[in-house]
Design an enzyme around this catalytic site. Structure first.
Site, PDB file in Angstrom:
ATOM      1  N   THR A 154       0.878  -1.164   0.000  1.00 42.82           N
ATOM      2  CA  THR A 154       0.000   0.000   0.000  1.00 42.82           C
ATOM      3  C   THR A 154       0.916   1.215   0.000  1.00 42.82           C
ATOM      4  OG1 THR A 154      -1.717  -1.163   1.264  1.00 42.82           O
ATOM      5  CG2 THR A 154      -1.776   1.227   1.351  1.00 42.82           C
ATOM      6  N   ARG A 182     -13.659  -8.118  -1.860  1.00 44.66           N
ATOM      7  CA  ARG A 182     -12.907  -7.921  -0.622  1.00 44.66           C
ATOM      8  C   ARG A 182     -12.589  -6.436  -0.413  1.00 44.66           C
ATOM      9  NH1 ARG A 182      -7.071  -6.414   0.511  1.00 44.66           N
ATOM     10  NH2 ARG A 182      -6.705  -7.161   2.632  1.00 44.66           N
ATOM     11  N   VAL A 183     -12.758  -5.961   0.825  1.00 41.01           N
ATOM     12  CA  VAL A 183     -12.484  -4.566   1.168  1.00 41.01           C
ATOM     13  C   VAL A 183     -11.248  -4.510   2.056  1.00 41.01           C
ATOM     14  CG1 VAL A 183     -13.353  -2.520   2.358  1.00 41.01           C
ATOM     15  CG2 VAL A 183     -14.910  -3.917   0.988  1.00 41.01           C
ATOM     16  N   SER A 184     -10.292  -3.683   1.685  1.00 36.77           N
ATOM     17  CA  SER A 184      -9.075  -3.531   2.476  1.00 36.77           C
ATOM     18  C   SER A 184      -9.268  -2.443   3.528  1.00 36.77           C
ATOM     19  CB  SER A 184      -7.902  -3.155   1.573  1.00 36.77           C
ATOM     20  OG  SER A 184      -7.984  -1.784   1.212  1.00 36.77           O
ATOM     21  N   ASP A 185      -8.235  -2.200   4.306  1.00 36.30           N
ATOM     22  CA  ASP A 185      -8.295  -1.144   5.325  1.00 36.30           C
ATOM     23  C   ASP A 185      -8.083   0.246   4.749  1.00 36.30           C
ATOM     24  OD1 ASP A 185      -5.113  -0.257   6.139  1.00 36.30           O
ATOM     25  OD2 ASP A 185      -5.406  -2.087   5.002  1.00 36.30           O
ATOM     26  N   THR A 203      -0.164   0.440   6.369  1.00 37.14           N
ATOM     27  CA  THR A 203       0.025  -0.582   5.356  1.00 37.14           C
ATOM     28  C   THR A 203       0.134  -1.919   6.067  1.00 37.14           C
ATOM     29  OG1 THR A 203       1.395  -1.325   3.505  1.00 37.14           O
ATOM     30  CG2 THR A 203       2.563  -0.362   5.358  1.00 37.14           C
ATOM     31  N   GLY A 204      -0.090  -2.999   5.326  1.00 39.80           N
ATOM     32  CA  GLY A 204       0.003  -4.322   5.940  1.00 39.80           C
ATOM     33  C   GLY A 204      -1.145  -5.199   5.493  1.00 39.80           C
ATOM     34  N   GLY A 206      -4.815  -5.955   5.526  1.00 37.77           N
ATOM     35  CA  GLY A 206      -5.990  -5.147   5.805  1.00 37.77           C
ATOM     36  C   GLY A 206      -6.883  -5.703   6.892  1.00 37.77           C
TER      37      GLY A 206
END
Length: 280
Positions: A154, A182-185, A203-204, A206
């Site tokens: 990210t 899918r939804v990331s952070d 970052t990382g 999610g």
């Protein structure tokens, strides 16, 4: 004035010196270019500018470097937040847009400020963002042989301008081969959050970041009187029970800069006009 950017987590940083150096050089170039921009622009304008530059660089997993999902398509997410107005905007799973963060910037001015999927893409088209494929040969090759990166890339930026105002922006090209939808952070307050006291970009993985509400926790704790170091320490301790994979960058309203990761492979760069720092 202060600025810090990150380029996600990269396994290549530990396995390829050539790639590591290239990413360090790119981050240093972008952070200095963005600092020069910050001199005559607001923090909000600058984080969009910096993240756009990161999205345009194929080295990073956002925009032009985005991963391909399980159905062979690229879907990207990005969000923007103004520490002064407390407005948050974002796009989730947007397709065929060169700079998702710039779509989030336009959304900041409307009532419905977080859009997903077809709605986000339609909004982009209606507002002059032309259809643009971000698929590059490297990502296509990785997809075809099922070797899509590390899954935790990210990009993000936190900026403090000359008027003491803070802003944050975060953008991602996904983890690669994820389930469609899918939804990331990155387009949530778990991965991107700021107020008048502090700004944080994550970052990382999610799912780990959302489970911990990481960015919002750090900013809330600083608002309640924690130092940057203590806020990070407590929040990252809360990732440990499930071995949460996360990295964060931050600037507070006093100009203090801080960063931390739970698995030390985050790449970032910061600059204040004199002192530069790059790691990864």
């Amino acid at each position: 004035m202060k600025i810090i950017i990150h380029g996600g987590f990269f396994s290549e940083s530990s396995t390829s010196n050539e790639t590591k150096v290239a990413k360090q050089q790119a981050l240093l170039r972008i952070v200095k270019q963005s600092y020069a921009y910050l001199k005559n622009h607001t923090a909000l304008e600058t984080v969009v500018y910096a993240v756009s530059l990161l999205e345009d660089d194929e080295l990073f997993n956002a925009g032009m470097g985005s991963q391909i999902q399980s159905d062979g398509k690229i879907r990207m997410s990005a969000s923007l937040m103004d520490g002064t107005t407390q407005k948050f905007s974002g796009v989730i799973n947007i397709e065929e847009v060169k700079n998702p963060i710039q779509v989030a910037e336009v959304l900041l001015k409307v009532d419905d400020r977080v859009l997903g999927g077809e709605g986000a893409t339609a909004f982009a088209r209606a507002n002059g963002f032309e259809k643009f494929s971000t698929e590059i040969p490297q990502r296509k090759s990785e997809y075809e042989v099922k070797l899509a990166g590390t899954g935790v890339g990210t990009v993000g930026c936190v900026a403090l301008d000359k008027d003491g105002k803070l802003a944050v922006a975060t953008s991602t090209g996904g983890k690669g081969f994820e389930i469609v939808g899918r939804v990331s952070d990155s387009a949530t307050v778990a991965g991107n959050y700021v107020n008048e006291f502090c700004g944080v970009s994550l970052t990382g993985v999610g799912e780990d970041i959302v489970s911990n509400a990481t960015a919002a926790k750090i900013v809330t704790r600083i608002t309640d009187g924690f130092t940057l170091e203590k806020a990070f320490e407590k929040t990252f301790e809360e990732l440990k029970p499930y071995d949460g994979f996360a990295g964060a960058i931050a600037i507070d309203n006093k100009g203090n800069i801080f960063h931390q990761d739970s698995h030390p492979t985050m790449v970032f760069a910061s600059f204040d006009g004199e002192k530069e720092e790059v790691f990864g």
